[in-house]
Design a protein around this motif. Sequence first.
Motif, mmCIF file in Angstrom:
data_model
loop_
_atom_site.group_PDB
_atom_site.id
_atom_site.type_symbol
_atom_site.label_atom_id
_atom_site.label_comp_id
_atom_site.label_asym_id
_atom_site.label_seq_id
_atom_site.Cartn_x
_atom_site.Cartn_y
_atom_site.Cartn_z
ATOM 1 N N LEU A 11 -21.289 37.427 5.398
ATOM 2 C CA LEU A 11 -20.456 36.895 6.492
ATOM 3 C C LEU A 11 -18.981 36.983 6.122
ATOM 4 O O LEU A 11 -18.147 37.385 6.927
ATOM 5 C CB LEU A 11 -20.803 35.432 6.753
ATOM 6 C CG LEU A 11 -22.010 35.128 7.638
ATOM 7 C CD1 LEU A 11 -22.148 33.617 7.790
ATOM 8 C CD2 LEU A 11 -21.889 35.805 9.005
ATOM 9 N N ASP A 12 -18.677 36.602 4.892
ATOM 10 C CA ASP A 12 -17.296 36.597 4.430
ATOM 11 C C ASP A 12 -16.709 38.022 4.410
ATOM 12 O O ASP A 12 -15.594 38.250 4.859
ATOM 13 C CB ASP A 12 -17.255 35.982 3.030
ATOM 14 C CG ASP A 12 -15.844 35.714 2.576
ATOM 15 O OD1 ASP A 12 -15.310 34.662 2.939
ATOM 16 O OD2 ASP A 12 -15.269 36.576 1.881
ATOM 17 N N LEU A 13 -17.519 38.944 3.932
ATOM 18 C CA LEU A 13 -17.083 40.340 3.799
ATOM 19 C C LEU A 13 -16.726 40.947 5.160
ATOM 20 O O LEU A 13 -15.827 41.775 5.272
ATOM 21 C CB LEU A 13 -18.219 41.128 3.133
ATOM 22 C CG LEU A 13 -17.959 42.472 2.512
ATOM 23 C CD1 LEU A 13 -16.886 42.391 1.437
ATOM 24 C CD2 LEU A 13 -19.261 43.011 1.899
ATOM 25 N N TYR A 14 -17.458 40.553 6.193
ATOM 26 C CA TYR A 14 -17.225 41.096 7.543
ATOM 27 C C TYR A 14 -16.534 40.079 8.448
ATOM 28 O O TYR A 14 -16.634 40.163 9.670
ATOM 29 C CB TYR A 14 -18.556 41.558 8.149
ATOM 30 C CG TYR A 14 -19.133 42.723 7.370
ATOM 31 C CD1 TYR A 14 -18.730 44.028 7.634
ATOM 32 C CD2 TYR A 14 -20.035 42.503 6.330
ATOM 33 C CE1 TYR A 14 -19.221 45.090 6.883
ATOM 34 C CE2 TYR A 14 -20.527 43.553 5.574
ATOM 35 C CZ TYR A 14 -20.123 44.844 5.862
ATOM 36 O OH TYR A 14 -20.596 45.897 5.128
ATOM 37 N N GLU A 15 -15.860 39.122 7.834
ATOM 38 C CA GLU A 15 -15.103 38.103 8.563
ATOM 39 C C GLU A 15 -15.905 37.474 9.692
ATOM 40 O O GLU A 15 -15.425 37.324 10.810
ATOM 41 C CB GLU A 15 -13.787 38.702 9.063
ATOM 42 C CG GLU A 15 -12.903 39.063 7.876
ATOM 43 C CD GLU A 15 -11.686 39.898 8.262
ATOM 44 O OE1 GLU A 15 -11.626 40.341 9.409
ATOM 45 O OE2 GLU A 15 -10.827 40.087 7.389
ATOM 46 N N GLN A 16 -17.136 37.155 9.388
ATOM 47 C CA GLN A 16 -18.048 36.442 10.288
ATOM 48 C C GLN A 16 -18.431 37.252 11.533
ATOM 49 O O GLN A 16 -19.017 36.698 12.460
ATOM 50 C CB GLN A 16 -17.494 35.072 10.762
ATOM 51 C CG GLN A 16 -16.570 34.341 9.807
ATOM 52 C CD GLN A 16 -17.315 33.707 8.641
ATOM 53 O OE1 GLN A 16 -18.403 33.146 8.821
ATOM 54 N NE2 GLN A 16 -16.762 33.784 7.450
ATOM 55 N N SER A 17 -18.113 38.536 11.555
ATOM 56 C CA SER A 17 -18.376 39.306 12.774
ATOM 57 C C SER A 17 -19.795 39.880 12.784
ATOM 58 O O SER A 17 -20.141 40.766 12.003
ATOM 59 C CB SER A 17 -17.360 40.439 12.903
ATOM 60 O OG SER A 17 -17.832 41.402 13.825
ATOM 61 N N HIS A 18 -20.591 39.398 13.705
ATOM 62 C CA HIS A 18 -21.954 39.923 13.850
ATOM 63 C C HIS A 18 -21.923 41.409 14.205
ATOM 64 O O HIS A 18 -22.714 42.201 13.690
ATOM 65 C CB HIS A 18 -22.712 39.120 14.911
ATOM 66 C CG HIS A 18 -24.075 39.675 15.202
ATOM 67 N ND1 HIS A 18 -24.323 40.511 16.268
ATOM 68 C CD2 HIS A 18 -25.248 39.537 14.549
ATOM 69 C CE1 HIS A 18 -25.605 40.850 16.254
ATOM 70 N NE2 HIS A 18 -26.190 40.273 15.225
#
Length: 434
Positions: free
Chosen positions: A318-325
Motif C-alpha cells: 500500500l505504501d509503495l503505491y501510495e494506497q492506490s488500488h
Amino acid sequence: MQYYSTNGNSPKVSLQEAVIHGLASDKGLFMPEVIPTIPKAFFNNIAEMSLQDIAYVVANTLFGQDVESEILKQIVNETLNFDIPLVHVAENRYSLELFHGPTLAFKDVGARFMARLLGYFNKEKGKSDVNVLVATSGDTGSAVANGFLNVPGVRVFVLYPKGKVSKIQEAQFTTLGANITALEVNGTFDDCQALVKNAFIDKDLNEKMQLTSANSINVARFLPQMFYYFYAYAQLAHMGKSLDNIVISVPSGNFGNITAGLIGKRMGLPIKRFIAANNRNDIFFQYLLTGKYTPRPSIATIANAMDVGAPSNFARILDLYEQSHDAIATEISGCTYTDEEIAETLKATYDKTGYLLDPHGAVGYRSLLENLKDNEIGIFLETAHPAKFKDTVEGIIQKEVKIPNKLAEFMKGTKSTVKMSSAFPAFKKYLMNV
Ligand SMILES: *Cc1c(COP(=O)(O)O)cnc(C)c1O
C-alpha cells in the motif's frame, strides 16, 4: 539512508536501528526513505555477471551508505554461497529454484543476510548479545536457526509447537546447538506466537536483554530477496531471450518475497508485471477484485507456508503505491487455487515434463499456465524443494521423493530442546535466567 514507518507516527531511523528493532515504535513497518535507481548501464553487462556480483551491486545501491563496502561484500558472499538457477520447465516458462540453500527454501537468503548484518551492527554498537525470538510452524525456524548459526553476538530461541512440525523440519532447528536453542512448547503455533509477542512488550525482559524478531517484517530479511529477481533477469539475458515482457509469479503468504520484487522493479529492474499467487487464503486476491482489504483467519492447505490470513507486508505494498488500488492492480494480478488444483498441477506437470514442483511452486506455475500471453516470458519462484513436503508430494505423484543429502544430514543429529509450557510466566522466568 533513513527508514520511515508505514504508520507515519514514529521518527525515521538508521538502517542499524531498523535492523535491530525490526518493527517501528508505532508498530508500522520500516521502508527505505528513498528507493535508489540502478544505472541502466548495469543491465548491459548483467548477462555475464555472477549471482554474488549482481547481489553486491544491488546491496551496495541500497545499503552502501550504511555499511562499509568490504563488509557488505563479505556479507553478500557468505549469504549467497549457493546457486539460484533458472530452469526451463515448458515453452516460455521457467522455474527460479530458490531451494539450493542449507534448509532448501528461499527464506535462507533473507535469514542468512539478516543474521550477518545484525551481527555486524551489534558488534559496531558494542552492545551485549542480541536475542532473536522466533515462533515457527516449521520453515521459518529452520531458515532462521541455520542462518544465525555461529554468528557472534546473536542468540536465537526457536519456539515451536510440540508434535506439530514434521520430523525433517524439527531436525533442522533442534540439532544445531551452539547459539541456537529450541523451545518445545506444549501448545499450538498460535501459543508460540503469543509467547513471543508478550516477550516483546514485557518491560522486565526488555530491560534485561535486547530482544528482536527475525520474521519478514525486518528490512534486512525482506530486501535481500530482491537479489535473485535481478539474477533471474540476468539468466534470461544469458540465454539470449527477449527481455521486454517478463512476468514473474510469486507464491505468496506474508507477501515479503513479492514486495522485494516490486521494490527491485522500482529500482530499475525491467519486469513487465507480477502475479501474486495465492492458495485458498486469498485475502490479496479479494483485495484486487474489490479494493477492500479484509483479513480473516487462515485455513490449512497443502501449500502451508502460504496459509496467512493477514499478510504482514500488505502495508508495504500500500505504501509503495501510495494506497492506490488502481496502481497496485495495474502492476500485480492475482489468482487463487484450491488444494485440488494445486495437486492436479503438481501431478500433471510431473507427468508431462518430468519437473517436480513443490505445492507452493505449483501455485505459481499454474498461474503462468493460465495467465501468460504469447509474447510473454514467465518465471515462477520455486520457493522450496519438494522433499520438504515429502508426504504430500508422494501422495500426489504416487512415487517416492528422494530426500537430498543436505536434508538427510540433519536427521543424523541429536535432538536437544528445552521443554516449555505455553504460559507466559514460565517463558519469562526462563529468559530472565538464561
Ligand atoms: C514463506 C514461504 C512462502 C511465502 O512467502 P512470503 O514472503 O511470506 O509471501 C512461500 N513458499 C514457501 C515454501 C515459504 O516457506
